[in-house]
Write a protein that holds these residues in place. Structure first.
Motif, PDB file in Angstrom:
ATOM      1  N   LEU A  11       3.324 -79.597  32.931  1.00  0.00           N
ATOM      2  CA  LEU A  11       4.589 -79.555  32.209  1.00  0.00           C
ATOM      3  C   LEU A  11       5.038 -78.127  31.945  1.00  0.00           C
ATOM      4  O   LEU A  11       6.226 -77.812  32.021  1.00  0.00           O
ATOM      5  CB  LEU A  11       4.474 -80.332  30.902  1.00  0.00           C
ATOM      6  N   LEU A  12       4.088 -77.247  31.627  1.00  0.00           N
ATOM      7  CA  LEU A  12       4.444 -75.842  31.433  1.00  0.00           C
ATOM      8  C   LEU A  12       4.990 -75.240  32.719  1.00  0.00           C
ATOM      9  O   LEU A  12       5.981 -74.507  32.714  1.00  0.00           O
ATOM     10  CB  LEU A  12       3.221 -75.043  30.962  1.00  0.00           C
ATOM     11  N   GLY A  13       4.332 -75.539  33.833  1.00  0.00           N
ATOM     12  CA  GLY A  13       4.768 -74.989  35.108  1.00  0.00           C
ATOM     13  C   GLY A  13       6.113 -75.514  35.559  1.00  0.00           C
ATOM     14  O   GLY A  13       6.904 -74.791  36.159  1.00  0.00           O
ATOM     15  N   LEU A  14       6.397 -76.786  35.267  1.00  0.00           N
ATOM     16  CA  LEU A  14       7.644 -77.392  35.709  1.00  0.00           C
ATOM     17  C   LEU A  14       8.824 -77.032  34.813  1.00  0.00           C
ATOM     18  O   LEU A  14       9.919 -76.743  35.292  1.00  0.00           O
ATOM     19  CB  LEU A  14       7.504 -78.918  35.749  1.00  0.00           C
ATOM     20  N   LEU A  15       8.605 -77.074  33.493  1.00  0.00           N
ATOM     21  CA  LEU A  15       9.724 -76.996  32.550  1.00  0.00           C
ATOM     22  C   LEU A  15       9.707 -75.780  31.649  1.00  0.00           C
ATOM     23  O   LEU A  15      10.621 -75.582  30.863  1.00  0.00           O
ATOM     24  CB  LEU A  15       9.738 -78.254  31.676  1.00  0.00           C
ATOM     25  N   GLY A  16       8.668 -74.955  31.716  1.00  0.00           N
ATOM     26  CA  GLY A  16       8.589 -73.818  30.813  1.00  0.00           C
ATOM     27  C   GLY A  16       8.302 -74.255  29.390  1.00  0.00           C
ATOM     28  O   GLY A  16       8.526 -73.528  28.432  1.00  0.00           O
ATOM     29  N   GLY A  17       7.772 -75.436  29.213  1.00  0.00           N
ATOM     30  CA  GLY A  17       7.457 -75.973  27.894  1.00  0.00           C
ATOM     31  C   GLY A  17       7.052 -77.418  28.042  1.00  0.00           C
ATOM     32  O   GLY A  17       7.084 -77.984  29.131  1.00  0.00           O
ATOM     33  N   GLY A  18       6.670 -78.023  26.933  1.00  0.00           N
ATOM     34  CA  GLY A  18       6.298 -79.427  26.982  1.00  0.00           C
ATOM     35  C   GLY A  18       4.806 -79.627  26.969  1.00  0.00           C
ATOM     36  O   GLY A  18       4.302 -80.507  26.271  1.00  0.00           O
ATOM     37  N   GLY A  19       4.067 -78.797  27.721  1.00  0.00           N
ATOM     38  CA  GLY A  19       2.618 -78.928  27.715  1.00  0.00           C
ATOM     39  C   GLY A  19       2.047 -78.654  26.343  1.00  0.00           C
ATOM     40  O   GLY A  19       1.084 -79.288  25.904  1.00  0.00           O
ATOM     41  N   SER A  20       2.656 -77.716  25.647  1.00  0.00           N
ATOM     42  CA  SER A  20       2.144 -77.327  24.330  1.00  0.00           C
ATOM     43  C   SER A  20       2.252 -78.442  23.306  1.00  0.00           C
ATOM     44  O   SER A  20       1.417 -78.569  22.416  1.00  0.00           O
ATOM     45  CB  SER A  20       2.902 -76.089  23.831  1.00  0.00           C
ATOM     46  N   ILE A  21       3.271 -79.269  23.433  1.00  0.00           N
ATOM     47  CA  ILE A  21       3.464 -80.340  22.463  1.00  0.00           C
ATOM     48  C   ILE A  21       2.433 -81.452  22.651  1.00  0.00           C
ATOM     49  O   ILE A  21       2.229 -82.286  21.767  1.00  0.00           O
ATOM     50  CB  ILE A  21       4.902 -80.901  22.567  1.00  0.00           C
ATOM     51  N   LEU A  22       1.779 -81.480  23.818  1.00  0.00           N
ATOM     52  CA  LEU A  22       0.758 -82.475  24.096  1.00  0.00           C
ATOM     53  C   LEU A  22      -0.645 -81.970  23.802  1.00  0.00           C
ATOM     54  O   LEU A  22      -1.584 -82.767  23.692  1.00  0.00           O
ATOM     55  CB  LEU A  22       0.825 -82.904  25.571  1.00  0.00           C
ATOM     56  N   ALA A  23      -0.815 -80.662  23.667  1.00  0.00           N
ATOM     57  CA  ALA A  23      -2.156 -80.092  23.565  1.00  0.00           C
ATOM     58  C   ALA A  23      -2.888 -80.525  22.298  1.00  0.00           C
ATOM     59  O   ALA A  23      -4.059 -80.913  22.342  1.00  0.00           O
ATOM     60  CB  ALA A  23      -2.083 -78.567  23.639  1.00  0.00           C
ATOM     61  N   VAL A  24      -2.209 -80.460  21.146  1.00  0.00           N
ATOM     62  CA  VAL A  24      -2.870 -80.829  19.888  1.00  0.00           C
ATOM     63  C   VAL A  24      -3.299 -82.294  19.881  1.00  0.00           C
ATOM     64  O   VAL A  24      -4.465 -82.597  19.584  1.00  0.00           O
ATOM     65  CB  VAL A  24      -1.978 -80.493  18.675  1.00  0.00           C
ATOM     66  N   VAL A 212      -4.725 -74.674  36.554  1.00  0.00           N
ATOM     67  CA  VAL A 212      -4.534 -75.273  37.879  1.00  0.00           C
ATOM     68  C   VAL A 212      -3.229 -76.063  37.907  1.00  0.00           C
ATOM     69  O   VAL A 212      -2.426 -75.955  38.849  1.00  0.00           O
ATOM     70  CB  VAL A 212      -5.720 -76.190  38.242  1.00  0.00           C
ATOM     71  N   GLY A 213      -2.997 -76.847  36.868  1.00  0.00           N
ATOM     72  CA  GLY A 213      -1.760 -77.629  36.796  1.00  0.00           C
ATOM     73  C   GLY A 213      -0.531 -76.753  36.715  1.00  0.00           C
ATOM     74  O   GLY A 213       0.491 -77.030  37.360  1.00  0.00           O
ATOM     75  N   SER A 214      -0.609 -75.666  35.945  1.00  0.00           N
ATOM     76  CA  SER A 214       0.529 -74.764  35.780  1.00  0.00           C
ATOM     77  C   SER A 214       0.899 -74.079  37.083  1.00  0.00           C
ATOM     78  O   SER A 214       2.072 -74.016  37.462  1.00  0.00           O
ATOM     79  CB  SER A 214       0.211 -73.718  34.706  1.00  0.00           C
ATOM     80  N   LEU A 215      -0.091 -73.546  37.796  1.00  0.00           N
ATOM     81  CA  LEU A 215       0.168 -72.847  39.054  1.00  0.00           C
ATOM     82  C   LEU A 215       0.713 -73.795  40.120  1.00  0.00           C
ATOM     83  O   LEU A 215       1.651 -73.465  40.851  1.00  0.00           O
ATOM     84  CB  LEU A 215      -1.110 -72.183  39.551  1.00  0.00           C
ATOM     85  N   THR A 216       0.127 -74.989  40.194  1.00  0.00           N
ATOM     86  CA  THR A 216       0.569 -75.959  41.192  1.00  0.00           C
ATOM     87  C   THR A 216       1.998 -76.410  40.922  1.00  0.00           C
ATOM     88  O   THR A 216       2.836 -76.466  41.830  1.00  0.00           O
ATOM     89  CB  THR A 216      -0.363 -77.187  41.191  1.00  0.00           C
ATOM     90  N   ALA A 217       2.280 -76.719  39.660  1.00  0.00           N
ATOM     91  CA  ALA A 217       3.612 -77.213  39.301  1.00  0.00           C
ATOM     92  C   ALA A 217       4.681 -76.142  39.496  1.00  0.00           C
ATOM     93  O   ALA A 217       5.804 -76.438  39.924  1.00  0.00           O
ATOM     94  CB  ALA A 217       3.614 -77.705  37.860  1.00  0.00           C
ATOM     95  N   ALA A 218       4.350 -74.891  39.173  1.00  0.00           N
ATOM     96  CA  ALA A 218       5.324 -73.813  39.301  1.00  0.00           C
ATOM     97  C   ALA A 218       5.765 -73.637  40.753  1.00  0.00           C
ATOM     98  O   ALA A 218       6.917 -73.290  41.029  1.00  0.00           O
ATOM     99  CB  ALA A 218       4.747 -72.506  38.767  1.00  0.00           C
ATOM    100  N   ARG A 219       4.857 -73.901  41.692  1.00  0.00           N
ATOM    101  CA  ARG A 219       5.181 -73.720  43.103  1.00  0.00           C
ATOM    102  C   ARG A 219       6.094 -74.816  43.639  1.00  0.00           C
ATOM    103  O   ARG A 219       6.850 -74.588  44.590  1.00  0.00           O
ATOM    104  CB  ARG A 219       3.889 -73.664  43.925  1.00  0.00           C
ATOM    105  N   VAL A 220       6.001 -76.005  43.046  1.00  0.00           N
ATOM    106  CA  VAL A 220       6.813 -77.118  43.556  1.00  0.00           C
ATOM    107  C   VAL A 220       8.031 -77.389  42.676  1.00  0.00           C
ATOM    108  O   VAL A 220       8.838 -78.259  42.996  1.00  0.00           O
ATOM    109  CB  VAL A 220       5.961 -78.408  43.658  1.00  0.00           C
TER     110      VAL A 220
END
Length: 254
Positions: A11-24, A212-220
């Protein structure tokens, strides 16, 4: 369990946010980590993941560095204030507020976010700093406070703020958001230093899958429709909010 870091990075790689809201929620309910430890751990995971997501965007010039610096710097001090408030509030109230914030973010993401110009993104590519600076400082401080209070990098708030309040194009807002997340997460993590004992082995494993998820998502990311991704993200955030509230009702977390 550490594979839970993968969607956070995606989510961070795709949208620049969103992953953080799921982390906690992932650390508290997925890993079984106490809330007071989960918040600084989430900041560590999100900060490193966001940093790795910046690199694929450097070549495409999708980062507004000056705005990121102003936005992030004004938020850094506010993150310490948010962390101080967090230590005064019972964990149940923090998680309930966190769920409410997720609902607000999810509903906001379901609305269209048109790319509009403004003082911070003039038609010729420049910035009217006289008008842009106060907006960037105010928005940055608000996001920084949320970072310290809830242990989130704030991307789900940063991106709409950069697009709607500051007028940045969506692609630039995403790259700039990642830089701001790194600054805010670092400040929030430092604010918790000495107040919680972290399991760095678990944090490293969790962070590794997120990277791994961030790098992969950012590329696609450039191949996927942004409006559809925003809707998917919104539904996911609303689902997580419902799960957090449900968990609080069934087994109140102390």
């Amino acid at each position: 369990m550490c594979l839970l870091g993968l969607p956070i990075g995606v989510l961070l790689g795709l949208l620049g946010g969103g992953g953080s809201i799921l982390a906690v929620p992932a650390l508290v309910y997925g890993v079984g980590m106490p809330l007071r430890t989960a918040i600084p751990t989430s900041l560590l995971v999100v900060g490193i993941s966001a940093l790795t997501g910046v690199f694929p965007r450097l070549r495409a010039h999708q980062v507004q560095w000056r705005i990121a610096a102003v936005f992030g710097t004004s938020g850094a001090g506010a993150a310490f204030a948010g962390a101080a408030v967090n230590r005064l509030v019972p964990p149940q109230i923090v998680l309930l507020g966190f769920a409410a914030l997720m609902v607000a973010a999810g509903l906001r993401m379901l609305r269209e976010q048109p790319e509009i110009g403004g003082d911070c993104a003039l038609p010729g590519g420049g910035v009217n700093w006289r008008s842009c600076l106060p907006k960037a400082i105010g928005a940055g401080a608000g996001v920084g406070f949320l970072t310290g209070l809830f242990g989130v990098g704030g991307g789900f708030v940063i991106v709409p703020a950069l697009v709607l309040l500051l007028g940045l194009p969506m692609t630039v807002a995403i790259g700039t958001s990642l830089v701001v997340i790194v600054i805010n997460a670092a400040a929030g993590f430092l604010a918790y230093t000495g107040h919680a004992a972290l399991d760095y082995t678990l944090a490293a494993a969790f962070t590794g899958t997120a990277v791994v998820g961030s790098l992969t998502a950012a590329r696609v990311a450039t191949r996927l429709p942004a409006h559809q991704l925003r809707r998917w993200f919104a539904y996911l955030v609303l689902l997580v909010a419902a799960l957090v509230v449900g968990q609080l009702i069934v087994t109140p977390h102390g």
